[in-house]
Design a protein around this motif. Structure first.
Motif, PDB file in Angstrom:
ATOM      1  N   UNK A  18      35.495  49.270  46.065  1.00  0.00           N
ATOM      2  CA  UNK A  18      36.566  49.350  45.061  1.00  0.00           C
ATOM      3  C   UNK A  18      37.920  49.127  45.714  1.00  0.00           C
ATOM      4  N   UNK A  19      38.154  49.757  46.861  1.00  0.00           N
ATOM      5  CA  UNK A  19      39.435  49.594  47.562  1.00  0.00           C
ATOM      6  C   UNK A  19      39.641  48.144  47.990  1.00  0.00           C
ATOM      7  N   UNK A  20      38.576  47.492  48.462  1.00  0.00           N
ATOM      8  CA  UNK A  20      38.692  46.089  48.867  1.00  0.00           C
ATOM      9  C   UNK A  20      38.953  45.188  47.670  1.00  0.00           C
ATOM     10  N   UNK A  21      38.339  45.499  46.540  1.00  0.00           N
ATOM     11  CA  UNK A  21      38.537  44.671  45.347  1.00  0.00           C
ATOM     12  C   UNK A  21      39.979  44.742  44.850  1.00  0.00           C
ATOM     13  N   UNK A  22      40.629  45.876  45.045  1.00  0.00           N
ATOM     14  CA  UNK A  22      42.003  46.050  44.570  1.00  0.00           C
ATOM     15  C   UNK A  22      43.001  45.223  45.369  1.00  0.00           C
ATOM     16  N   UNK A  23      42.700  44.973  46.651  1.00  0.00           N
ATOM     17  CA  UNK A  23      43.668  44.262  47.499  1.00  0.00           C
ATOM     18  C   UNK A  23      43.265  42.820  47.780  1.00  0.00           C
ATOM     19  N   UNK A  24      42.046  42.425  47.399  1.00  0.00           N
ATOM     20  CA  UNK A  24      41.590  41.052  47.676  1.00  0.00           C
ATOM     21  C   UNK A  24      41.083  40.375  46.411  1.00  0.00           C
ATOM     22  N   UNK A  25      41.534  40.793  45.248  1.00  0.00           N
ATOM     23  CA  UNK A  25      41.012  40.279  43.985  1.00  0.00           C
ATOM     24  C   UNK A  25      41.331  38.801  43.838  1.00  0.00           C
ATOM     25  N   UNK A  26      40.315  38.003  43.500  1.00  0.00           N
ATOM     26  CA  UNK A  26      40.470  36.579  43.231  1.00  0.00           C
ATOM     27  C   UNK A  26      40.153  36.340  41.756  1.00  0.00           C
ATOM     28  N   UNK A  27      41.052  35.662  41.080  1.00  0.00           N
ATOM     29  CA  UNK A  27      40.908  35.477  39.634  1.00  0.00           C
ATOM     30  C   UNK A  27      39.669  34.672  39.275  1.00  0.00           C
ATOM     31  N   UNK A  28      39.244  33.733  40.179  1.00  0.00           N
ATOM     32  CA  UNK A  28      38.137  32.843  39.825  1.00  0.00           C
ATOM     33  C   UNK A  28      36.799  33.348  40.319  1.00  0.00           C
ATOM     34  N   UNK A  29      36.732  34.610  40.788  1.00  0.00           N
ATOM     35  CA  UNK A  29      35.495  35.129  41.352  1.00  0.00           C
ATOM     36  C   UNK A  29      34.366  35.141  40.336  1.00  0.00           C
ATOM     37  N   UNK A  30      34.681  35.515  39.077  1.00  0.00           N
ATOM     38  CA  UNK A  30      33.635  35.675  38.069  1.00  0.00           C
ATOM     39  C   UNK A  30      33.680  34.565  37.018  1.00  0.00           C
ATOM     40  N   UNK A  31      34.333  33.446  37.367  1.00  0.00           N
ATOM     41  CA  UNK A  31      34.442  32.373  36.375  1.00  0.00           C
ATOM     42  C   UNK A  31      33.078  31.785  36.038  1.00  0.00           C
ATOM     43  N   UNK A  32      32.155  31.747  37.043  1.00  0.00           N
ATOM     44  CA  UNK A  32      30.833  31.200  36.762  1.00  0.00           C
ATOM     45  C   UNK A  32      30.030  32.116  35.880  1.00  0.00           C
ATOM     46  N   UNK A  33      30.422  33.379  35.786  1.00  0.00           N
ATOM     47  CA  UNK A  33      29.708  34.316  34.935  1.00  0.00           C
ATOM     48  C   UNK A  33      30.163  34.193  33.492  1.00  0.00           C
ATOM     49  N   UNK A  34      31.473  33.917  33.298  1.00  0.00           N
ATOM     50  CA  UNK A  34      32.032  33.919  31.940  1.00  0.00           C
ATOM     51  C   UNK A  34      31.907  32.568  31.251  1.00  0.00           C
ATOM     52  N   UNK A  35      31.704  31.500  32.026  1.00  0.00           N
ATOM     53  CA  UNK A  35      31.627  30.189  31.417  1.00  0.00           C
ATOM     54  C   UNK A  35      30.160  29.861  31.129  1.00  0.00           C
ATOM     55  N   UNK A  36      29.765  29.716  29.839  1.00  0.00           N
ATOM     56  CA  UNK A  36      28.365  29.423  29.511  1.00  0.00           C
ATOM     57  C   UNK A  36      27.956  28.048  30.008  1.00  0.00           C
ATOM     58  N   UNK A  37      26.715  27.962  30.468  1.00  0.00           N
ATOM     59  CA  UNK A  37      26.181  26.691  30.915  1.00  0.00           C
ATOM     60  C   UNK A  37      26.617  26.292  32.292  1.00  0.00           C
ATOM     61  N   UNK A  38      27.471  27.093  32.935  1.00  0.00           N
ATOM     62  CA  UNK A  38      27.958  26.738  34.266  1.00  0.00           C
ATOM     63  C   UNK A  38      27.219  27.568  35.293  1.00  0.00           C
ATOM     64  N   UNK A  39      26.562  26.922  36.239  1.00  0.00           N
ATOM     65  CA  UNK A  39      25.814  27.620  37.275  1.00  0.00           C
ATOM     66  C   UNK A  39      26.180  27.014  38.612  1.00  0.00           C
ATOM     67  N   UNK A  40      26.722  27.805  39.469  1.00  0.00           N
ATOM     68  CA  UNK A  40      27.065  27.367  40.822  1.00  0.00           C
ATOM     69  C   UNK A  40      25.960  27.802  41.756  1.00  0.00           C
ATOM     70  N   UNK A  41      25.164  26.826  42.210  1.00  0.00           N
ATOM     71  CA  UNK A  41      24.008  27.159  43.030  1.00  0.00           C
ATOM     72  C   UNK A  41      24.436  27.839  44.307  1.00  0.00           C
ATOM     73  N   UNK A  42      25.504  27.357  44.911  1.00  0.00           N
ATOM     74  CA  UNK A  42      25.955  27.938  46.169  1.00  0.00           C
ATOM     75  C   UNK A  42      26.368  29.382  46.023  1.00  0.00           C
ATOM     76  N   UNK A  43      26.869  29.736  44.828  1.00  0.00           N
ATOM     77  CA  UNK A  43      27.340  31.105  44.631  1.00  0.00           C
ATOM     78  C   UNK A  43      26.222  32.013  44.161  1.00  0.00           C
ATOM     79  N   UNK A  44      25.367  31.523  43.259  1.00  0.00           N
ATOM     80  CA  UNK A  44      24.384  32.398  42.639  1.00  0.00           C
ATOM     81  C   UNK A  44      23.162  32.631  43.514  1.00  0.00           C
ATOM     82  N   UNK A  45      22.825  31.655  44.340  1.00  0.00           N
ATOM     83  CA  UNK A  45      21.612  31.802  45.121  1.00  0.00           C
ATOM     84  C   UNK A  45      21.798  32.759  46.280  1.00  0.00           C
TER      85      UNK A  45
END
Length: 280
Positions: free
Chosen positions: A248-275
């Motif tokens: 939690x402490x690391x997430x507060x100081x290193x938050x990246x806006x696009x970290x969960x973009x592959x989760x929120x966008x339907x039909x988008x799958x990033x193999x490098x990230x999900x695997x």
């Protein structure tokens, strides 16, 4: 007798008193040295156990399918911590897995060894404070790497305000700095209270029923052993809580806006990230 006679050496006993005080002081010093050596030995046992288990796990990494039971356990721990890191910090949280695994192993085995001996390293407040200082210090370093030195300290002031509201930003900055420092107290006291409290509860329960043929002060019926399952659960939970808060402490100081973009966008799958990294 004049009390000043003692300090002036006129009374024949002050030398004996000084020798007795010297002996008592030496005994206390030896006891303190012995306790320090005992703590050092227990900490060395914890580190040795971790290294042995990691060596056993590593011996099975050459197989395509892990048949070594220690390699399987290491894989499960990796996947468990990976879910923590990715779920809380984001995709970039995978790079913190070595640090998270180190904290988890050290804290768990420090707790676990206390199930078999009357001392656990995490029942020592100084050791817990050292762990907390390293964890919080690591968070600050990662925050500076992610945002720069000025950017890291600027986020303690909250949203940018102008005019007279600058005083509000200054107050927020002071409060946040104090809050950041108190994380050390929170992490160390939580771990210390749970582990030390478990030892105290066992000792208290063991002394409830005293057998008449045992000498005074001896341990009674060891009913405290009934708490062993609860203490084992505490060992796991406290290691998990420490690592969870560090995420939690690391997430507060290193938050990246696009970290969960592959989760929120339907039909988008990033193999490098999900695997993730292959464990086979």
């Amino acid at each position: 007798m004049n009390p000043s006679d003692l300090s002036n050496g006129l009374f024949p006993f002050p030398l004996a008193f000084q020798e007795a005080e010297a002996v008592a002081g030496g005994a206390q010093e030896n006891a303190s040295h012995g306790a320090g050596m005992y703590i050092l030995v227990v900490v060395a046992m914890v580190i040795g156990a971790i290294l042995v288990l990691l060596s056993l796990a590593r011996s099975g990494y050459g197989d395509r399918i892990f048949k070594n039971v220690w390699s399987q356990r290491a894989e499960q721990l990796y996947l468990f911590l990976e879910q923590f890191a990715v779920g809380i910090i984001g995709i970039h949280g995978r790079k913190y897995l070595p640090v998270l695994a180190t904290f988890w192993l050290v804290i768990f085995f420090s707790n676990f060894i206390g199930l078999f001996i009357p001392y656990a390293p995490t029942a020592d407040l100084s050791i817990n404070l050292g762990l907390a200082l390293v964890a919080v210090g690591y968070v600050q370093v990662e925050g500076i790497k992610a945002n720069g030195l000025l950017g890291h300290f600027r986020h303690f002031a909250g949203p940018k305000l102008g005019g007279p509201l600058v005083l509000v930003s200054a107050m927020i900055f002071v409060i946040e700095i104090v809050s950041e420092a108190m994380k050390n107290v929170s992490l160390s006291l939580r771990l210390y209270g749970n582990i030390s409290g478990g030892h105290t509860a066992v000792e208290t329960i063991n002394g409830l029923v005293h057998l008449p043929w045992l000498p005074e002060g001896a341990m009674g019926v060891p009913f405290g052993g009934l708490l062993l399952p609860i203490k084992l659960l505490t060992c796991i939970v406290q290691a998990m809580v420490f690592v969870l808060l560090l995420c939690v402490y690391l997430s507060l100081v290193t938050h990246h806006e696009d970290d969960h973009s592959d989760v929120h966008e339907p039909g988008h799958h990033d193999i490098g990230h999900s695997a993730g990294p292959s464990l086979a």
